[in-house]
Write a protein that holds these residues in place. Structure first.
Motif, PDB file in Angstrom:
ATOM      1  N   LEU A  80    -114.889  12.994  -0.134  1.00  0.00           N
ATOM      2  CA  LEU A  80    -116.205  12.178  -0.338  1.00  0.00           C
ATOM      3  C   LEU A  80    -117.131  12.624  -1.257  1.00  0.00           C
ATOM      4  CD1 LEU A  80    -116.633  10.953   3.349  1.00  0.00           C
ATOM      5  CD2 LEU A  80    -115.781   9.616   1.604  1.00  0.00           C
ATOM      6  N   HIS A  81    -117.584  11.912  -2.081  1.00  0.00           N
ATOM      7  CA  HIS A  81    -118.649  12.086  -2.785  1.00  0.00           C
ATOM      8  C   HIS A  81    -119.961  12.374  -2.006  1.00  0.00           C
ATOM      9  CE1 HIS A  81    -121.955  11.770  -5.586  1.00  0.00           C
ATOM     10  NE2 HIS A  81    -121.235  12.117  -6.641  1.00  0.00           N
ATOM     11  N   PRO A  82    -120.848  13.234  -2.329  1.00  0.00           N
ATOM     12  CA  PRO A  82    -122.001  13.329  -1.389  1.00  0.00           C
ATOM     13  C   PRO A  82    -122.769  12.203  -1.039  1.00  0.00           C
ATOM     14  CG  PRO A  82    -121.959  15.282  -2.987  1.00  0.00           C
ATOM     15  CD  PRO A  82    -120.863  14.087  -3.339  1.00  0.00           C
ATOM     16  N   SER A  83    -122.798  11.102  -2.105  1.00  0.00           N
ATOM     17  CA  SER A  83    -123.549   9.789  -1.819  1.00  0.00           C
ATOM     18  C   SER A  83    -122.752   9.066  -0.908  1.00  0.00           C
ATOM     19  CB  SER A  83    -123.847   9.244  -2.995  1.00  0.00           C
ATOM     20  OG  SER A  83    -122.425   8.851  -3.740  1.00  0.00           O
ATOM     21  N   GLU A  84    -121.269   9.179  -0.922  1.00  0.00           N
ATOM     22  CA  GLU A  84    -120.607   8.435   0.026  1.00  0.00           C
ATOM     23  C   GLU A  84    -120.654   8.949   1.419  1.00  0.00           C
ATOM     24  OE1 GLU A  84    -116.824   6.922  -2.676  1.00  0.00           O
ATOM     25  OE2 GLU A  84    -116.733   8.942  -2.076  1.00  0.00           O
ATOM     26  N   ARG A  85    -120.836  10.250   1.370  1.00  0.00           N
ATOM     27  CA  ARG A  85    -121.047  10.986   2.857  1.00  0.00           C
ATOM     28  C   ARG A  85    -122.290  10.549   3.169  1.00  0.00           C
ATOM     29  NH1 ARG A  85    -117.985  14.555   4.801  1.00  0.00           N
ATOM     30  NH2 ARG A  85    -116.983  15.111   2.798  1.00  0.00           N
ATOM     31  N   GLY A  86    -123.297  10.462   2.457  1.00  0.00           N
ATOM     32  CA  GLY A  86    -124.809  10.034   3.055  1.00  0.00           C
ATOM     33  C   GLY A  86    -124.516   8.438   3.517  1.00  0.00           C
ATOM     34  N   TYR A  87    -123.872   7.818   2.720  1.00  0.00           N
ATOM     35  CA  TYR A  87    -123.742   6.314   3.025  1.00  0.00           C
ATOM     36  C   TYR A  87    -122.948   6.020   4.532  1.00  0.00           C
ATOM     37  CZ  TYR A  87    -121.672   1.388   3.411  1.00  0.00           C
ATOM     38  OH  TYR A  87    -121.348   0.272   3.852  1.00  0.00           O
ATOM     39  N   LEU A  88    -121.864   6.847   4.763  1.00  0.00           N
ATOM     40  CA  LEU A  88    -121.348   6.942   6.147  1.00  0.00           C
ATOM     41  C   LEU A  88    -122.186   7.482   7.189  1.00  0.00           C
ATOM     42  CD1 LEU A  88    -117.644   7.602   4.839  1.00  0.00           C
ATOM     43  CD2 LEU A  88    -118.621   5.626   5.466  1.00  0.00           C
ATOM     44  N   ARG A  89    -122.909   8.358   6.965  1.00  0.00           N
ATOM     45  CA  ARG A  89    -123.818   9.038   7.900  1.00  0.00           C
ATOM     46  C   ARG A  89    -124.873   8.003   8.298  1.00  0.00           C
ATOM     47  NH1 ARG A  89    -124.289  14.186   5.022  1.00  0.00           N
ATOM     48  NH2 ARG A  89    -123.090  15.409   6.146  1.00  0.00           N
ATOM     49  N   GLY A  90    -125.359   7.321   7.358  1.00  0.00           N
ATOM     50  CA  GLY A  90    -126.357   6.135   7.605  1.00  0.00           C
ATOM     51  C   GLY A  90    -125.459   4.852   8.589  1.00  0.00           C
ATOM     52  N   ARG A  91    -124.500   4.757   8.182  1.00  0.00           N
ATOM     53  CA  ARG A  91    -123.830   3.632   8.982  1.00  0.00           C
ATOM     54  C   ARG A  91    -123.292   3.929  10.303  1.00  0.00           C
ATOM     55  NH1 ARG A  91    -122.514  -1.165   8.297  1.00  0.00           N
ATOM     56  NH2 ARG A  91    -120.441  -1.247   8.682  1.00  0.00           N
ATOM     57  N   LEU A  92    -123.191   5.317  10.506  1.00  0.00           N
ATOM     58  CA  LEU A  92    -122.610   5.902  11.796  1.00  0.00           C
ATOM     59  C   LEU A  92    -123.668   6.516  12.550  1.00  0.00           C
ATOM     60  CD1 LEU A  92    -119.185   7.280  10.326  1.00  0.00           C
ATOM     61  CD2 LEU A  92    -119.633   5.278  11.449  1.00  0.00           C
ATOM     62  N   GLU A  93    -124.816   6.539  12.313  1.00  0.00           N
ATOM     63  CA  GLU A  93    -126.051   6.946  12.950  1.00  0.00           C
ATOM     64  C   GLU A  93    -126.041   6.351  14.608  1.00  0.00           C
ATOM     65  OE1 GLU A  93    -129.403   6.870  10.876  1.00  0.00           O
ATOM     66  OE2 GLU A  93    -129.170   8.810   9.833  1.00  0.00           O
TER      67      GLU A  93
END
Length: 145
Positions: A126-139
């Protein structure tokens, strides 16, 4: 689903490549550069065949050949995995599937119609921006990617 990539569609556009089904030993697929042939094991499940074909198409696009150098072969395999995983798994679809299946990886892979292994490759790359996106979705209590 946001992802519209189909390895079967790509193969149909590649008149220079042929596909053979059979019983392979020790692997699920292979690309034979000099024959311009992709071979797939006929015994694998459909979603795995989709993932393996996408992987082998990456070998074909790069003109990969098996060498006597294990390091070179490993780099070719890793590159083909990463590119196939990116083509098959859109990060938005990944987030939706992970939420739907409470981050259960096998169920997520089934939802995305890829092999468990290719899902693991995508998650590892995962690209860091993708990792951030997923973190936001899975919070919502399912933890962090």
């Amino acid at each position: 689903m946001h992802n519209t990539y189909s390895p079967w569609g790509e193969l149909a556009l590649r008149a220079d490549l042929s596909l053979e089904w059979g019983h392979l030993v020790g692997r699920m697929g292979e690309y034979l550069h000099h024959e311009r042939t992709i071979r797939l094991d006929a015994r694998m499940p459909r979603r795995q065949a989709r993932a393996v074909l996408a992987h082998e198409l990456q070998h074909a696009a790069a003109g990969d050949e098996v060498t006597h150098c294990d390091r070179t072969n490993l780099r070719q395999e890793q590159r083909a995995d990463r590119l196939a995983a990116r083509l098959l798994i859109d990060v938005r679809d990944l987030g939706d599937a992970m939420m739907l299946h409470a981050r259960h990886h096998s169920a997520t892979a089934v939802e995305l119609r890829v092999s468990d292994r290719l899902l693991a490759v995508r998650l590892d790359d995962l690209h860091p921006s993708e990792r951030g996106y997923l973190r936001g979705r899975l919070e919502d209590g399912h933890g962090v990617v």
